[in-house]
Design an enzyme around this catalytic site. Structure first.
Site, mmCIF file in Angstrom:
data_model
loop_
_atom_site.group_PDB
_atom_site.id
_atom_site.type_symbol
_atom_site.label_atom_id
_atom_site.label_comp_id
_atom_site.label_asym_id
_atom_site.label_seq_id
_atom_site.Cartn_x
_atom_site.Cartn_y
_atom_site.Cartn_z
ATOM 1 N N ASP A 177 1.107 -1.045 0.321
ATOM 2 C CA ASP A 177 -0.125 -0.290 0.159
ATOM 3 C C ASP A 177 0.423 1.612 -0.339
ATOM 4 O O ASP A 177 1.901 1.416 1.283
ATOM 5 C CB ASP A 177 -1.111 -0.093 1.192
ATOM 6 C CG ASP A 177 -1.597 1.231 1.458
ATOM 7 O OD1 ASP A 177 -1.636 2.624 0.530
ATOM 8 O OD2 ASP A 177 -3.666 1.091 1.462
ATOM 9 N N HIS A 178 1.169 1.916 -1.459
ATOM 10 C CA HIS A 178 2.154 2.751 -1.299
ATOM 11 C C HIS A 178 1.855 3.869 -0.169
ATOM 12 O O HIS A 178 3.214 4.666 0.022
ATOM 13 C CB HIS A 178 2.432 3.316 -2.869
ATOM 14 C CG HIS A 178 1.583 4.341 -3.355
ATOM 15 N ND1 HIS A 178 0.238 3.612 -3.805
ATOM 16 C CD2 HIS A 178 1.638 5.238 -3.586
ATOM 17 C CE1 HIS A 178 -0.295 5.263 -4.689
ATOM 18 N NE2 HIS A 178 0.189 6.057 -3.779
ATOM 19 N N HIS A 240 -5.679 2.968 0.549
ATOM 20 C CA HIS A 240 -5.244 3.826 1.325
ATOM 21 C C HIS A 240 -5.679 4.335 2.593
ATOM 22 O O HIS A 240 -4.963 5.640 3.229
ATOM 23 C CB HIS A 240 -4.877 4.515 0.314
ATOM 24 C CG HIS A 240 -4.321 4.639 -0.990
ATOM 25 N ND1 HIS A 240 -3.381 2.898 -1.061
ATOM 26 C CD2 HIS A 240 -4.674 4.721 -1.942
ATOM 27 C CE1 HIS A 240 -2.750 3.138 -2.241
ATOM 28 N NE2 HIS A 240 -3.079 3.726 -2.998
#
Ligand code: BG6
Length: 502
Positions: A177-178, A240
């Site tokens: 999950d950047h 996110h």
């Protein structure tokens, strides 16, 4: 930071966009910082027929302006193998190539497999890797990085977890999950747990509500085909934004280690009060951008975008209210909001504190009586701002809200903010999964959003509101916020008009 262990990073989907836009530049940056091991190689894998040299050439596109000597050294570490990744009979070839590269470069047989492919291959590739025993080793390591989307609903996420766990153990699986790789997101933990002044008031006794906004000015660009089957809920909220909620709301972890932190995130997700299908219209607002003029230019509506169904009911905006039913957060509303084609790109968390119990200066004098706010800016212009009341100099007791603000760029001389993928890649190379999502938390997050998606699908009476591109989404979203309104961070646009100042 310490150098990673020697290994080969295998990128499936190497001819795709993510590889050249994000992964290769991040790796080059790690090279620049001397964080890559001396014995290290990248093997790009995909169906396109390319030689090593052609692959290197393609990868240079996003490395312009960099030190050419460094780029040349880095490119020398890149290799390419064309295979049809869905076919198991191709994997002995892949395995041979990997072992040859390892031998030629004196790299131990440590492999990281990065799945940057269409999600349909997330189950097949691990299975095929296992068919040639590339999923396990007696010494060294074998790790698997899985890009988002991790499933498209609760059932598919469970199925995917089940399949991955068939071939790789949980501690080998790194779900990206950047957002967790962003420096300012990690700083949420430091802000909370390394300052004596915040944590004592970080609860329902002092906090009135919490707001998280992630706005984008871009539309769906060339991803209409993907986005139309996804929408803001799957694309941004399930992953996110809920991860941000986890960071803001969790209890102090026992130690700063992967499972300790991820246990706390899971507990937050377990405490989310479910929104029932029949309650969705009370708690969630969805919208879709429509044609408009931005700065005099005609901007397409979502339904006119390429790859999008002209009658699409996919949400490009959503705002929701929910509660976390636990000791710390009982009764505190959380609001989250995200959308495409909003006025600017900004992600921030706003902690709204309760007002003072008595308005001492309120009646007698002209007073701007607002509650304290702590604004944690995730991007851009990363920083933290505290709004508090101060006496306007002069006669009487006139109170005005002023800002105490810190901008990360003030540290720019001594520190640069690493890109999310740099941090995440390095962590995986070092075997640290703290900033990766764990399977149980991913499922719990899907579990929370699933009834909302069901309601949207099953009940066509739930409206999807149009909002002109370039605005803050449908006005009705304001009605979600009791006793207040969303913070509209863009009242002060930066001089070049691209982002809003804290
Ligand atoms: C991605 C979404 O995961 O995150 C995109 O698929 C979105 O639609 C992007 O634009 C936002 O990331 P960032 O880092 O630019 O906020």
């Amino acid at each position: 930071m310490k150098q990673a262990e020697s290994h080969i990073l295998v990128i499936f989907g190497a001819s795709g966009d993510l590889t050249k836009r994000k992964l290769i530049p991040a790796l080059l940056e790690l090279e620049k910082q001397n964080l890559l091991p001396d014995q290290f190689a990248v093997l790009g894998v995909s169906r396109t027929n390319l030689t090593d040299e052609e692959f290197r050439q393609r990868m240079t596109e996003f490395l312009t302006g960099e030190d050419q000597k460094l780029v040349a050294k880095f490119l020398g570490r890149l290799y390419y193998q064309s295979i049809s990744t869905a076919e198991s009979y191709e994997y002995p070839v892949l395995k041979d190539r990997l072992f040859t590269i390892a031998k030629e470069n004196s790299i131990p047989e440590n492999f990281i497999f990065y799945l940057s492919t269409p999600p349909q291959l997330y189950e097949i590739i691990p299975k095929n890797l296992a068919s040639v025993d590339l999923n396990k080793t007696d010494d060294g390591f074998r790790r698997l990085i899985v890009e988002k989307p991790f499933g498209t609903d609760l059932e598919s996420a469970k199925e995917l977890n089940k399949n991955l766990l068939h071939y790789f153990a949980e501690d080998q699986i790194y779900r990206i999950d950047h957002y967790l790789g962003k420096e300012s997101v990690q700083n949420l933990l430091v802000t909370r747990f390394s300052n004596g002044i915040f944590e004592p008031i970080w609860n329902q006794n002092f906090i009135h509500h919490i707001e998280i906004t992630s706005a984008e000015s871009l539309g769906v660009e060339n991803r209409g085909g993907y986005y139309d089957h996804s929408g803001a809920m799957r694309d941004m909220v399930q992953n996110h934004l809920l991860q941000l909620v986890g960071m803001v709301a969790m209890e102090p972890p026992v130690v700063v280690e992967a499972d300790a932190i991820r246990n706390e995130v899971l507990k937050v997700f377990q405490s989310l009060r479910p929104i029932k299908e029949e309650e969705v219209d009370q708690y969630v607002i969805r919208g879709q951008y429509i044609e408009s003029h931005i700065k005099g230019e005609l901007v397409k509506g979502y339904r006119q975008e390429e790859g999008v169904d002209p009658e699409s009911r996919t949400e490009t905006f959503m705002a929701m209210k929910f509660f976390i039913d636990n000791w710390r957060w009982a009764g505190v509303p959380f609001y989250i909001r995200t959308g495409k084609k909003l006025p600017t790109r900004v992600t921030e968390v706003v902690i709204h504190f309760k007002k003072t119990p008595h308005h001492l200066f309120g009646n007698q004098y002209e007073t701007e009586q607002t509650a304290n706010q702590l604004v944690i800016r995730i991007q851009p212009d990363e920083g933290i701002l505290l709004k508090f009341g101060m006496k306007v100099p002069g006669a009487g007791f006139r109170v005005q809200t002023v800002n105490m603000d810190f901008h990360y760029e003030d540290l720019a001389d001594s520190h640069r903010l690493p890109a999310a993928y740099e941090r995440l890649l390095l962590d995986c190379m070092q075997g640290d999964a703290t900033l990766y999502s764990r399977g149980d938390a991913v499922e719990k997050a899907w579990d929370f959003v699933q009834p909302i998606m069901n309601a949207w699908q099953n009940n066509t009476d739930i409206p999807i509101y149009g909002y002109p591109a370039g605005t803050w989404g449908p006005d009705v979203a304001d009605q979600l916020v009791e006793d207040g309104q969303w913070r509209y961070p863009c009242k002060n646009l930066s001089n070049d008009g691209t982002y809003c100042e804290l």
